[in-house]
Design a protein around this motif. Structure first.
Motif, mmCIF file in Angstrom:
data_model
loop_
_atom_site.group_PDB
_atom_site.id
_atom_site.type_symbol
_atom_site.label_atom_id
_atom_site.label_comp_id
_atom_site.label_asym_id
_atom_site.label_seq_id
_atom_site.Cartn_x
_atom_site.Cartn_y
_atom_site.Cartn_z
ATOM 1 N N ASP A 140 -1.541 -9.633 0.857
ATOM 2 C CA ASP A 140 -2.446 -9.425 -0.247
ATOM 3 C C ASP A 140 -2.999 -10.875 -0.738
ATOM 4 N N ILE A 141 -2.085 -11.559 -0.668
ATOM 5 C CA ILE A 141 -2.304 -13.025 -1.417
ATOM 6 C C ILE A 141 -2.915 -13.988 -0.413
ATOM 7 N N ASP A 142 -2.499 -13.858 0.615
ATOM 8 C CA ASP A 142 -3.232 -14.457 2.003
ATOM 9 C C ASP A 142 -4.492 -14.205 1.816
ATOM 10 N N ALA A 143 -4.928 -12.773 1.970
ATOM 11 C CA ALA A 143 -6.251 -12.095 1.738
ATOM 12 C C ALA A 143 -6.933 -12.655 0.400
ATOM 13 N N GLU A 144 -6.319 -12.738 -0.560
ATOM 14 C CA GLU A 144 -7.192 -13.373 -1.685
ATOM 15 C C GLU A 144 -7.730 -14.691 -1.612
ATOM 16 N N LEU A 145 -6.733 -15.601 -1.147
ATOM 17 C CA LEU A 145 -7.220 -16.734 -0.585
ATOM 18 C C LEU A 145 -8.319 -16.975 0.291
ATOM 19 N N ILE A 146 -8.569 -16.019 1.161
ATOM 20 C CA ILE A 146 -9.634 -16.006 2.097
ATOM 21 C C ILE A 146 -10.889 -15.615 1.354
ATOM 22 N N VAL A 147 -10.647 -14.264 0.864
ATOM 23 C CA VAL A 147 -11.767 -13.771 -0.046
ATOM 24 C C VAL A 147 -12.659 -14.520 -1.156
ATOM 25 N N MET A 148 -11.455 -15.450 -1.609
ATOM 26 C CA MET A 148 -12.083 -16.206 -2.845
ATOM 27 C C MET A 148 -12.815 -17.254 -2.359
ATOM 28 N N CYS A 149 -12.687 -17.899 -1.107
ATOM 29 C CA CYS A 149 -13.219 -18.925 -0.200
ATOM 30 C C CYS A 149 -14.590 -18.443 -0.019
ATOM 31 N N ALA A 150 -14.707 -17.107 0.558
ATOM 32 C CA ALA A 150 -16.089 -16.721 0.861
ATOM 33 C C ALA A 150 -17.002 -16.541 -0.465
ATOM 34 N N ARG A 151 -16.410 -16.292 -1.597
ATOM 35 C CA ARG A 151 -17.235 -16.176 -2.835
ATOM 36 C C ARG A 151 -17.510 -17.606 -3.251
ATOM 37 N N LEU A 152 -16.914 -18.878 -3.054
ATOM 38 C CA LEU A 152 -17.306 -19.981 -3.475
ATOM 39 C C LEU A 152 -18.412 -20.535 -2.330
ATOM 40 N N TRP A 153 -18.227 -20.037 -1.097
ATOM 41 C CA TRP A 153 -19.562 -20.500 -0.169
ATOM 42 C C TRP A 153 -20.550 -20.092 -0.772
ATOM 43 N N ASP A 154 -20.686 -18.581 -1.279
ATOM 44 C CA ASP A 154 -21.970 -18.154 -1.832
ATOM 45 C C ASP A 154 -22.365 -18.902 -3.180
ATOM 46 N N SER A 155 -21.289 -19.204 -3.830
ATOM 47 C CA SER A 155 -21.758 -19.907 -5.182
ATOM 48 C C SER A 155 -22.339 -21.438 -4.966
ATOM 49 N N LEU A 156 -21.906 -22.057 -3.643
ATOM 50 C CA LEU A 156 -22.321 -23.409 -3.378
ATOM 51 C C LEU A 156 -23.720 -23.318 -2.529
ATOM 52 N N GLY A 157 -24.099 -21.997 -2.051
ATOM 53 C CA GLY A 157 -25.284 -21.902 -1.363
ATOM 54 C C GLY A 157 -24.952 -22.416 0.038
ATOM 55 N N ILE A 158 -23.885 -22.325 0.509
ATOM 56 C CA ILE A 158 -23.204 -22.678 1.903
ATOM 57 C C ILE A 158 -23.553 -21.303 2.835
ATOM 58 N N SER A 159 -24.151 -21.749 3.883
ATOM 59 C CA SER A 159 -24.035 -20.519 4.989
ATOM 60 C C SER A 159 -23.474 -20.836 6.122
ATOM 61 N N GLY A 160 -23.377 -20.047 7.289
ATOM 62 C CA GLY A 160 -22.972 -20.334 8.392
ATOM 63 C C GLY A 160 -21.407 -20.460 8.798
ATOM 64 N N LEU A 161 -20.733 -20.457 8.008
ATOM 65 C CA LEU A 161 -19.232 -20.730 7.997
ATOM 66 C C LEU A 161 -18.714 -19.892 8.776
#
Length: 423
Positions: A140-161
């Protein structure tokens, strides 16, 4: 600067015209990490060399040829500028017994140092944000690290990762796989390049990460770690995939995903892009359950990731994310001895009310001062002469819209500006 002192190659100045982008990134990251309960830890940029040899691995590229290591002549200690942040974070957690009070969610940011050939996206002094979750064993913590990254990309306006994940299994599975790899590559010794021959008996897993086109066929047919994995690691990996699918995170399983640091086990992942040329990995991490014990602490599970700030900023710009440069609200233009003193009073009063204010310094005519007010991007010029000083008023001139200037009492400036903004 023909003969003057210059910055060291691969170690760059960040000037005001770009540092505001860094500030925007850092503020976004701090808000994002607070939303997930991660707390900041700050460690020295210099550590005992042995820390990195023990944690990263003696036969990794970083330790063998990339570290900035020197002898402290005061006590003959071998010291190293940190090439990555996890080892320093783990050392601090052990030294200050942070896990005694329970698992820790921590993050850090700052410069790292590697003696590499400078190129776009790869520097000798580079900057990272690192996130570490220590004391957590489940997927679950492994997944949290990945999910939180996805949220950051949205906040930074980054697409295509693109997210790539894999698993390295436990120590026993990797030892079995290592022996099978050595045996396989021994049979193809004539086809190995010099770098792979050097790694054959010390770190054969790294051969799988070779970018040499001539070796890709041999690498493709090499034994796969997945075939040697233990049941517990496979179950952990399946659970991770299940959580990611439930959270709507797209991923690819890359069985050849190899991290350049020896301390990883089980989950590994990378966020990659095709928009930055050869430096395609912008964020990478995974689980390192044995590292805390390896560095000298009591055994405890852990996982984390690091992201390269320079690469992410380049990707934000590549994706067209426009971050406006901060500008002052008011530039105070003044002339006359009495007005100069009054200008100081006005500036401090306005700052007390939350405005960003530049007070003109250095003299000059009203015309030259107005040019500077316009050039700095301020929304308003506040014009002060001796007449304004006597009347205890100010003249407020909008610089970004076709509105007439107005004279008003100092205490009413905020109301006047707020009324203009609301309309």
């Amino acid at each position: 600067m023909a003969n003057g002192v210059k910055a060291i190659r691969g170690m760059n100045d960040i000037l005001p015209d770009e540092s505001y982008l860094w500030a925007h990134f850092e503020q976004t990251v701090q808000r994002w990490l607070a939303a997930y309960g991660y707390r900041n830890i700050r460690t020295p940029i210099v550590e005992q060399t042995d820390l990195f040899i023990r944690s990263i691995g003696e036969v990794t590229d970083i330790v063998e040829k990339e570290m900035y290591t020197f002898v402290d002549h005061l006590n003959n200690d071998s010291l190293t500028l940190r090439p990555e942040g996890t080892a320093s974070c783990v050392r601090a957690v052990i030294e200050h017994s942070l896990l005694y009070s329970g698992p820790q969610r921590l993050y850090y940011s700052g410069p790292m140092f590697r003696h590499e050939r400078p190129q776009k996206g790869r520097y000798r002094q580079f900057h990272q944000v690192g996130v570490e979750a220590l004391g957590y064993a489940g997927p679950d913590i492994d997944a949290e690290l990945i999910v939180m990254c996805a949220r950051l990309w949205d906040s930074l306006g980054i697409s295509g990762l693109r997210l790539e994940i894999s698993t390295l299994g436990n120590t026993e599975a990797r030892a079995l796989h290592r022996s099978r790899l050595i045996k396989y590559f021994e049979q193809h010794r004539d086809a190995l390049d010099d770098d792979s021959l050097r790694r054959l008996y010390t770190n054969p897993l790294r051969i799988l990460d070779s970018k040499n086109p001539a070796m890709q066929g041999i690498i493709e047919n090499a034994p796969k770690l997945m075939d040697d994995l233990d049941a517990e690691s496979l179950s952990h990996f399946e659970s991770l995939q299940h959580i990611l699918r439930e959270q709507g995170i797209n991923f690819e399983i890359n069985l050849r995903l190899v991290r350049g640091l020896d301390y990883y086990n089980r989950t590994v992942f990378e966020w990659v892009t095709d928009k930055l040329g050869a430096q395609g990995t912008v964020c990478a991490g995974g689980r390192y359950d044995g590292l805390i014990e390896q560095v000298g602490g009591k055994p405890a599970p852990a996982c984390g990731f690091a992201m390269g700030i320079e690469r992410l900023l380049a990707l934000m710009q590549e994706c067209g994310e426009e971050i406006p440069q901060p500008v002052p609200d008011i530039y105070i233009v003044h002339q006359g001895e009495q007005a100069a003193g009054y200008a100081w009073k006005c500036a401090e009063s306005l700052r007390d009310q939350g405005f960003d204010v530049i007070l003109h310094c250095g003299g000059g005519s009203f015309k030259s001062q107005m040019k500077k007010a316009d050039a700095c991007g301020a929304r308003y010029a506040m014009i002060l002469g001796d007449d304004e000083c006597k009347a205890q008023e100010v003249t407020l001139k909008p610089l970004r819209e076709p509105v007439e200037q107005a004279s008003v009492k100092l205490e009413l400036v905020a109301e006047l500006i707020n009324n203009k903004e609301s309309h």
